[in-house]
Design a protein around this motif. Structure first.
Motif, PDB file in Angstrom:
ATOM      1  N   UNK A 205      34.012  43.623  36.097  1.00  0.00           N
ATOM      2  CA  UNK A 205      35.292  43.429  36.775  1.00  0.00           C
ATOM      3  C   UNK A 205      35.618  44.631  37.661  1.00  0.00           C
ATOM      4  N   UNK A 206      36.367  44.381  38.733  1.00  0.00           N
ATOM      5  CA  UNK A 206      36.937  45.498  39.488  1.00  0.00           C
ATOM      6  C   UNK A 206      37.983  46.180  38.610  1.00  0.00           C
ATOM      7  N   UNK A 207      38.350  47.408  38.969  1.00  0.00           N
ATOM      8  CA  UNK A 207      39.347  48.110  38.157  1.00  0.00           C
ATOM      9  C   UNK A 207      40.673  47.361  38.139  1.00  0.00           C
ATOM     10  N   UNK A 208      41.053  46.761  39.270  1.00  0.00           N
ATOM     11  CA  UNK A 208      42.322  46.020  39.307  1.00  0.00           C
ATOM     12  C   UNK A 208      42.273  44.836  38.349  1.00  0.00           C
ATOM     13  N   UNK A 209      41.216  44.029  38.427  1.00  0.00           N
ATOM     14  CA  UNK A 209      41.087  42.880  37.527  1.00  0.00           C
ATOM     15  C   UNK A 209      40.993  43.333  36.074  1.00  0.00           C
TER      16      UNK A 209
END
Length: 483
Positions: A205-209
């Motif tokens: 996952x991206x850090x935001x997700x």
């Protein structure tokens, strides 16, 4: 009734809560979206309302009584639903009215996860972060409510633990001991969230997700940043990680507190409710996994396994994450998992439902009555783990379960009366009163198509389910308001 004290506490809580509207502003600046205005306006409104309630009575001193506590808890969660809906209502990126804005907000703070929004992949990240943050704040609020406030009022599910678990019991008052316990629980909650976010990021996952989904996972809230939920990532590893942290979120946080304080996991292994809960989870997994294998739903057993683990953990605890469409699963499986949400997770957790401790006591009581039929003259003591359970506790449990089921049935009838078909009505009520979020038929994708009257009924269900039913129902009794 100490109305001045109630106004002071409610105002102070709103002043503190207003600053929770600032992180989405930072997210908007970070991603250069220009979507911060609704949050800034909401912050100002919330701060001013809180100050208006607090300032006239900030010097007032009185002891908080149980009746005051009922009103403060109910008012705060209800006001949160309205205040939290302001960013949705004011956002130019959404076309929602007051009903939908309040529904989305209450769903977030009660960790229900039912949504009226669609096209999540195209919404501003600030709004997506706000949805996840409402889940996370609501989850911690539920833990503090279950372990500190409800036992003090005498209606929580934690009375059985008062003799063995440090922290507040139904006879304690708001003392520094509760504050210390709440502080320790916050540390644990934050630590687990950080670990969960790190695991999600390592899994792809991206850090935001990762951060948003960790908020929704530990809180068993289920809000995702994508319309396809966890199915967007097509990752068995992510499904396994989510399952593990969902089960942690559905475990009694008082046990984590004891394990942390004693530097030993012994409290976890010895807890009868946790053992019963894990036994239920194992039974669900075996049934669903066997059904998927028998019907050749997926191409590989690995897919069968990780989808089974995620859907069982998510639906039975009231989280609401989905990893795949379950419309092509054996018909009984979705209904079984929806019904399992009525049991939910452990007392003192972020999960919804009746709670495992009550379901276990009902099961053991039924077993005792069968033994009495066989041996009418026998004396059978009902024990939960090593503890003897007296009949007064059993009466309270049966009373709670009876009222819970009755409200669910009446709610289904009420939603049906608005013109909604039975399957949709049943799954919508189950999804809201159990703080589940995921539904079937007409609410399988979104709750947005329901009539407005039905949405308000479901909003009430979310609050009733989150506040353990009696916290709100007691306000509707005449004797509560008598001096």
């Amino acid at each position: 009734m100490h109305y001045a004290l109630i106004s002071k506490i409610l105002g102070l809580l709103l002043v503190v809560f207003s600053f929770a509207l600032m992180p989405p502003v930072l997210v908007s600046y970070w991603f250069q979206e220009g979507s911060e205005t609704p949050f800034l306006i909401s912050f100002v409104i919330t701060l001013l309302v809180g100050l208006a309630l607090w300032l006239p009575f900030f010097r007032h001193k009185a002891e908080l009584q149980p009746r005051d506590g009922f009103l403060v808890v109910t008012l705060f969660w209800s006001v949160l639903g309205i205040i939290g809906g302001l960013p949705f209502l004011l956002s130019p990126d959404l076309d929602v009215g007051i009903t939908d804005a309040v529904f989305e907000s209450i769903s977030g703070f009660t960790t229900t996860g039912a949504s009226v929004l669609s096209g999540l992949d195209y919404l501003p990240k600030s709004l997506l972060f706000w949805r996840a943050l409402t889940n996370w704040l609501g989850g911690m609020g539920v833990i503090v409510l279950a372990l500190a406030v409800l036992p003090m009022l005498g209606i929580g599910g934690m009375q059985l633990y008062k003799a063995e678990i440090p922290g507040p019991s139904k006879d304690t008052k708001l003392t520094p001991r509760i504050a210390e316990t709440a502080k320790a629980l916050w540390y644990l909650y934050v630590a687990l969230t950080v670990i969960c976010a790190g695991a999600y990021h390592l899994a792809g996952m991206s850090w935001f997700d990762a951060i948003c989904h960790s908020f929704s996972t530990l809180s068993t809230g289920g809000f995702s940043t994508h319309s396809a939920s966890l199915g967007y990532f097509h990752s068995g590893t992510i499904n396994i990680i989510a399952s593990v942290f969902i089960l942690l979120g559905a475990t009694n946080f008082a046990l984590f507190f004891v394990a942390w304080k004693d530097r030993s996991p012994k409290a976890l292994w010895l807890d009868p409710e946790l053992r019963f809960f894990l036994g239920l989870q194992l039974a669900y997994v075996i049934i669903v996994f066997s059904s998927l294998l028998a019907h050749d739903v997926f191409a590989t057993r690995w897919e069968d396994f990780h989808h089974t683990l995620l859907q069982v953990a998510s639906l039975s605890t009231g989280t609401g994450f989905v990893s795949t469409s379950i419309s092509n699963w054996p018909t009984f499986v979705p209904f079984m998992l929806i019904l399992s949400s009525f049991i939910g997770g452990c007392a003192g957790s972020t999960a919804g439902g009746i709670k495992v401790v009550r379901a276990a006591l009902v099961f053991h009581h039924g077993h005792r009555e069968l033994r009495r039929l066989i041996f009418p003259s026998g004396l059978f003591v009902l024990r939960f783990g090593r503890r003897k359970v007296d009949d007064q506790v059993l009466q309270a449990v049966w009373g709670f379960v009876g009222v819970y089921i009755s409200i669910a049935v009446l709610s289904v009838i009420a939603v049906c009366a608005t013109g909604v078909d039975f399957v949709t009505s049943f799954s919508a009520v189950a999804a809201t009163i159990n703080n589940l979020g995921a539904g079937l038929a007409g609410v399988s994708d979104s709750f947005g198509q329901l009539p407005e009257v039905a949405k308000w009924i479901l909003c009430l269900n979310m609050l009733l389910g989150r506040l353990e039913i009696f916290t709100m129902l007691v306000l509707f009794t005449p004797m509560f308001w008598r001096q």
